[in-house]
Design a protein around this motif. Structure first.
Motif, PDB file in Angstrom:
ATOM      1  N   HIS A 194       2.878  84.096  83.140  1.00 56.50           N
ATOM      2  CA  HIS A 194       4.090  83.475  82.604  1.00 56.50           C
ATOM      3  C   HIS A 194       4.781  82.516  83.576  1.00 56.50           C
ATOM      4  O   HIS A 194       5.871  82.052  83.281  1.00 56.50           O
ATOM      5  CB  HIS A 194       5.093  84.555  82.188  1.00 56.50           C
ATOM      6  N   CYS A 242      15.668  90.051  86.755  1.00 56.59           N
ATOM      7  CA  CYS A 242      15.144  89.984  85.393  1.00 56.59           C
ATOM      8  C   CYS A 242      15.052  91.363  84.738  1.00 56.59           C
ATOM      9  O   CYS A 242      14.742  91.468  83.557  1.00 56.59           O
ATOM     10  CB  CYS A 242      13.792  89.285  85.390  1.00 56.59           C
ATOM     11  N   CYS A 288      15.704  93.703  81.285  1.00 56.30           N
ATOM     12  CA  CYS A 288      15.134  93.046  80.101  1.00 56.30           C
ATOM     13  C   CYS A 288      13.617  92.877  80.188  1.00 56.30           C
ATOM     14  O   CYS A 288      12.931  92.994  79.186  1.00 56.30           O
ATOM     15  CB  CYS A 288      15.776  91.685  79.907  1.00 56.30           C
ATOM     16  N   HIS A 289      13.094  92.582  81.389  1.00 58.58           N
ATOM     17  CA  HIS A 289      11.668  92.280  81.502  1.00 58.58           C
ATOM     18  C   HIS A 289      10.885  93.337  82.264  1.00 58.58           C
ATOM     19  O   HIS A 289       9.752  93.105  82.656  1.00 58.58           O
ATOM     20  CB  HIS A 289      11.471  90.922  82.173  1.00 58.58           C
ATOM     21  N   ARG A 302      12.147  77.885  82.356  1.00 56.25           N
ATOM     22  CA  ARG A 302      13.378  78.479  81.822  1.00 56.25           C
ATOM     23  C   ARG A 302      14.477  78.660  82.863  1.00 56.25           C
ATOM     24  O   ARG A 302      15.649  78.486  82.554  1.00 56.25           O
ATOM     25  CB  ARG A 302      13.062  79.825  81.166  1.00 56.25           C
ATOM     26  N   SER A 312      11.302  91.848  75.070  1.00 57.47           N
ATOM     27  CA  SER A 312      11.439  90.542  75.731  1.00 57.47           C
ATOM     28  C   SER A 312      10.206  90.194  76.562  1.00 57.47           C
ATOM     29  O   SER A 312      10.175  89.175  77.219  1.00 57.47           O
ATOM     30  CB  SER A 312      12.711  90.502  76.575  1.00 57.47           C
ATOM     31  N   SER A 351      18.774  85.255  80.763  1.00 59.62           N
ATOM     32  CA  SER A 351      19.609  85.250  79.584  1.00 59.62           C
ATOM     33  C   SER A 351      20.939  85.977  79.805  1.00 59.62           C
ATOM     34  O   SER A 351      20.946  87.065  80.372  1.00 59.62           O
ATOM     35  CB  SER A 351      18.785  85.923  78.477  1.00 59.62           C
ATOM     36  N   MET A 384      16.884  81.326  81.125  1.00 58.21           N
ATOM     37  CA  MET A 384      16.759  82.638  81.761  1.00 58.21           C
ATOM     38  C   MET A 384      17.400  82.579  83.138  1.00 58.21           C
ATOM     39  O   MET A 384      17.324  81.535  83.786  1.00 58.21           O
ATOM     40  CB  MET A 384      15.275  83.036  81.902  1.00 58.21           C
TER      41      MET A 384
HETATM   42  C1  HEC Z   1      19.698  90.080  79.415  1.00 56.78           C
HETATM   43  C2  HEC Z   1      18.274  90.172  79.197  1.00 56.78           C
HETATM   44  C3  HEC Z   1      17.365  89.192  79.945  1.00 56.78           C
HETATM   45  C4  HEC Z   1      17.362  88.878  81.277  1.00 56.78           C
HETATM   46  C5  HEC Z   1      18.294  89.364  82.398  1.00 56.78           C
HETATM   47  C6  HEC Z   1      16.235  87.991  81.470  1.00 56.78           C
HETATM   48  N1  HEC Z   1      15.590  87.764  80.279  1.00 56.78           N
HETATM   49 FE1  HEC Z   1      13.935  86.605  79.973  1.00 56.78          FE
HETATM   50  N2  HEC Z   1      13.959  87.049  77.966  1.00 56.78           N
HETATM   51  C7  HEC Z   1      14.885  87.857  77.334  1.00 56.78           C
HETATM   52  C8  HEC Z   1      14.592  87.914  75.908  1.00 56.78           C
HETATM   53  C9  HEC Z   1      15.397  88.701  74.858  1.00 56.78           C
HETATM   54  C10 HEC Z   1      13.449  87.106  75.698  1.00 56.78           C
HETATM   55  C11 HEC Z   1      12.730  86.815  74.362  1.00 56.78           C
HETATM   56  C12 HEC Z   1      13.412  85.690  73.638  1.00 56.78           C
HETATM   57  C13 HEC Z   1      13.064  84.353  74.230  1.00 56.78           C
HETATM   58  O1  HEC Z   1      11.878  84.013  74.355  1.00 56.78           O
HETATM   59  O2  HEC Z   1      13.991  83.633  74.616  1.00 56.78           O
HETATM   60  C14 HEC Z   1      13.059  86.576  77.003  1.00 56.78           C
HETATM   61  C15 HEC Z   1      11.965  85.749  77.234  1.00 56.78           C
HETATM   62  C16 HEC Z   1      11.547  85.312  78.491  1.00 56.78           C
HETATM   63  C17 HEC Z   1      10.336  84.571  78.754  1.00 56.78           C
HETATM   64  C18 HEC Z   1       9.291  84.177  77.728  1.00 56.78           C
HETATM   65  C19 HEC Z   1       8.304  85.321  77.618  1.00 56.78           C
HETATM   66  C20 HEC Z   1       7.069  84.936  76.841  1.00 56.78           C
HETATM   67  O3  HEC Z   1       6.380  85.882  76.422  1.00 56.78           O
HETATM   68  O4  HEC Z   1       6.784  83.742  76.688  1.00 56.78           O
HETATM   69  C21 HEC Z   1      10.285  84.325  80.091  1.00 56.78           C
HETATM   70  C22 HEC Z   1       9.194  83.609  80.853  1.00 56.78           C
HETATM   71  C23 HEC Z   1      11.472  84.916  80.682  1.00 56.78           C
HETATM   72  N3  HEC Z   1      12.226  85.510  79.685  1.00 56.78           N
HETATM   73  C24 HEC Z   1      11.769  84.882  82.023  1.00 56.78           C
HETATM   74  C25 HEC Z   1      12.852  85.531  82.599  1.00 56.78           C
HETATM   75  C26 HEC Z   1      13.101  85.554  84.056  1.00 56.78           C
HETATM   76  C27 HEC Z   1      12.227  84.889  85.105  1.00 56.78           C
HETATM   77  C28 HEC Z   1      14.234  86.296  84.234  1.00 56.78           C
HETATM   78  C29 HEC Z   1      14.907  86.642  85.544  1.00 56.78           C
HETATM   79  C30 HEC Z   1      15.194  85.553  86.430  1.00 56.78           C
HETATM   80  C31 HEC Z   1      14.717  86.716  82.921  1.00 56.78           C
HETATM   81  N4  HEC Z   1      13.847  86.245  81.964  1.00 56.78           N
HETATM   82  C32 HEC Z   1      15.845  87.477  82.714  1.00 56.78           C
HETATM   83  C33 HEC Z   1      15.923  88.539  77.954  1.00 56.78           C
HETATM   84  C34 HEC Z   1      16.259  88.484  79.301  1.00 56.78           C
END
Ligand code: HEC
Length: 111
Positions: free
Chosen positions: A68, A46, A49-50, A75, A56, A88, A86
């Motif tokens: 979360h 993750c 991005c996170h 997701r 994000s 993403s 996710m």
């Molecule tokens: C390439 C970038 C990227 C990666 C890699 C990524 N994310 Fe995200 N994520 C985002 C972005 C941009 C948002 C905000 C937009 C949305 O909510 O979809 C987000 C939003 C989220 C949220 C919502 C956060 C909230 O405040 O409610 C969660 C939970 C989340 N991601 C989990 C994950 C997890 C678990 C992984 C790894 C397995 C992951 N993401 C990998 C870009 C990424």
């Protein structure tokens, strides 16, 4: 005939015993905790991005991952084409990793 049967039975018993003791070991496996596993999985799958990225949302501390966890579990089970999927823009996580997040959630997100 007996000469073959006795070693065969012995072997079968060994195999069964081996199977039982290894499944017992699995039950005794150390608990999944944030510090022994979750943190490194998030860092691996993750980031960036996170991790250290306010846009994000941070998932780089125990509290942020715990708060979360419902959204994380939801997701990562979506299809890559679904909105909110996710990680993403990346390949879907292996099933074992998805199950691992679910297990951590069901265990009460131990630290
Ligand atoms: C390439 C970038 C990227 C990666 C890699 C990524 N994310 Fe995200 N994520 C985002 C972005 C941009 C948002 C905000 C937009 C949305 O909510 O979809 C987000 C939003 C989220 C949220 C919502 C956060 C909230 O405040 O409610 C969660 C939970 C989340 N991601 C989990 C994950 C997890 C678990 C992984 C790894 C397995 C992951 N993401 C990998 C870009 C990424």
């Amino acid at each position: 005939m007996k000469k073959v049967l006795v070693p065969a039975l012995f072997l079968a018993t060994l195999v069964i015993f081996q199977f039982c003791s290894s499944s017992k070991k699995a039950q005794k496996a150390p608990k999944i905790t944030y510090s022994n596993k979750v943190q490194s999985v998030i860092a691996g799958s993750c980031a960036p991005c996170h991790v250290g990225n306010a846009r994000s949302g941070h998932l780089d501390s125990y509290d942020s991952a715990r708060v979360h966890i419902d959204e994380i579990v939801r997701r990562i089970q979506l299809n890559p084409t679904d909105k909110g999927y996710m990680p993403s823009k990346r390949q879907k996580l292996p099933d074992s990793t998805i199950q691992f997040f679910i297990a951590w959630k069901n265990a009460g997100t131990p630290q």
